[in-house]
Design a protein around this motif. Structure first.
Motif, PDB file in Angstrom:
ATOM      1  N   TRP A 178      43.893  34.875  30.704  1.00 38.52           N
ATOM      2  CA  TRP A 178      42.591  35.439  30.009  1.00 38.52           C
ATOM      3  C   TRP A 178      42.356  36.789  30.795  1.00 38.52           C
ATOM      4  N   PRO A 179      41.718  37.903  30.362  1.00 31.75           N
ATOM      5  CA  PRO A 179      41.483  39.052  31.250  1.00 31.75           C
ATOM      6  C   PRO A 179      40.358  38.975  32.439  1.00 31.75           C
ATOM      7  N   THR A 180      39.438  37.983  32.286  1.00 27.68           N
ATOM      8  CA  THR A 180      38.408  37.859  33.593  1.00 27.68           C
ATOM      9  C   THR A 180      38.721  36.396  34.038  1.00 27.68           C
ATOM     10  N   ALA A 184      38.422  32.781  31.923  1.00 28.57           N
ATOM     11  CA  ALA A 184      39.698  31.902  32.069  1.00 28.57           C
ATOM     12  C   ALA A 184      39.075  30.477  32.176  1.00 28.57           C
ATOM     13  N   TRP A 185      38.000  30.358  33.329  1.00 29.58           N
ATOM     14  CA  TRP A 185      37.545  29.231  33.723  1.00 29.58           C
ATOM     15  C   TRP A 185      36.772  28.592  32.473  1.00 29.58           C
ATOM     16  N   PHE A 199      45.941  28.992  37.455  1.00 32.76           N
ATOM     17  CA  PHE A 199      46.148  29.912  36.520  1.00 32.76           C
ATOM     18  C   PHE A 199      46.068  31.052  37.271  1.00 32.76           C
ATOM     19  N   TRP A 200      46.387  32.606  36.322  1.00 35.85           N
ATOM     20  CA  TRP A 200      46.045  33.641  36.806  1.00 35.85           C
ATOM     21  C   TRP A 200      45.656  34.502  35.700  1.00 35.85           C
ATOM     22  N   THR A 201      44.964  35.464  35.784  1.00 37.57           N
ATOM     23  CA  THR A 201      44.459  36.447  34.717  1.00 37.57           C
ATOM     24  C   THR A 201      45.162  37.527  34.290  1.00 37.57           C
ATOM     25  N   THR A 206      48.769  42.392  35.051  1.00 43.37           N
ATOM     26  CA  THR A 206      49.541  43.685  34.819  1.00 43.37           C
ATOM     27  C   THR A 206      49.294  44.516  36.045  1.00 43.37           C
ATOM     28  N   SER A 207      48.589  44.159  37.173  1.00 41.89           N
ATOM     29  CA  SER A 207      48.776  44.837  38.401  1.00 41.89           C
ATOM     30  C   SER A 207      49.531  44.429  39.352  1.00 41.89           C
TER      31      SER A 207
END
Length: 260
Positions: A178-180, A184-185, A199-201, A206-207
């Motif tokens: 999820w973006p943030t 995501a949590w 997980f990661w966002t 994208t970075s």
């Protein structure tokens, strides 16, 4: 609107042909709300998010045994191309996303910005991510490319492979969730997986991953569960793993460098 699946599916990248795994990746995306449409529908339906269009000669991109012998360009509209990349990586296939992580090339210019301007640019980037996820603006569009070759792999493929090992241990293990972090949590909590998750966002994805899915910056992994087990499984990626000191800090996956 394109949504994310609730749970990771263990056992991605089965020992099957690349054509079978290509189709399985498309099935994953369908499960998340993407629609696979022909070129005519794609050209005409410019206001709909979550569209994918494949080449008309798709079958010619595969050998009789199912090997991918010619790159496949996939047109997309709406949604997040990083998510397409992640779902294909779950099947051991490398998808190139043009322009991903190129913002790192502007690092020196960012150093010259004051705190207010940095904050403004960060807010704009986050608003763009949310608009893409929720379909708030006219859908963005572009293309990604599934790369041919029997031995093609990427850091992303290796990371999601070990995520599937964590899923087999009962973890909610999801790339590009999820973006943030807070959002995501929330997904993790709704899935009842708060005690065992990694997980990661999207913003981190994208970075930190370049166009083909190789790690170019430190990737922050949110987590809950057995720190030692997670660290052991992550070590199989071949990347540098920096373990958290406590439950309030994150794992870091770092690009493999000769001096580390």
């Amino acid at each position: 609107m394109v949504t994310h699946e609730t749970f990771s599916r263990p056992g991605s990248a089965p020992r099957s042909s690349q054509r079978e795994r290509f189709d399985q990746a498309l099935d994953r995306l369908r499960d998340e709300g993407w629609q696979i449409v022909d070129a005519g529908r794609f050209a005409a339906d410019t206001e709909t998010s979550g569209l994918l269009s494949l080449p008309a000669d798709l079958a010619d991109h595969f050998a009789p045994g199912g090997g991918l012998v010619k790159d496949v360009a996939i047109s997309w509209r709406g949604g997040l191309p990083s998510r397409i990349q992640s779902m294909f990586a779950r099947e051991g296939l490398v998808v190139s996303v043009p322009g991903q992580a190129e913002q790192d090339d502007d690092h020196d210019a960012l150093l010259d910005l004051d705190a207010d301007e940095l904050s403004r640019q960060a807010d704009e980037a986050m608003e763009a991510l949310f608009a893409a996820v929720h379909g708030l603006n006219k859908p963005e569009e572009g293309f990604v490319t599934c790369l041919a070759g029997g031995e093609v792999s990427s850091d992303l493929c290796r990371v999601v492979r070990v995520f599937d090992r964590l899923a087999e241990q009962g973890y909610f293990a999801e790339p590009d969730l999820w973006p943030t972090v807070s959002g995501a949590w929330q997904h993790v909590h709704e899935a009842g997986a708060s005690a065992k998750a990694v997980f990661w966002t999207t913003q981190a994805h994208t970075s930190c991953f370049d166009a083909r899915g190789d790690l170019v910056d430190e990737l922050t992994l949110q987590w809950a569960g057995d720190r030692d087990l997670i660290a052991q499984v992550l070590s199989a990626t071949g990347l540098v793993v920096e373990n958290p000191q406590d439950t309030g800090t994150t794992f870091l996956l770092c690009p493999k460098r000769a001096d580390r």
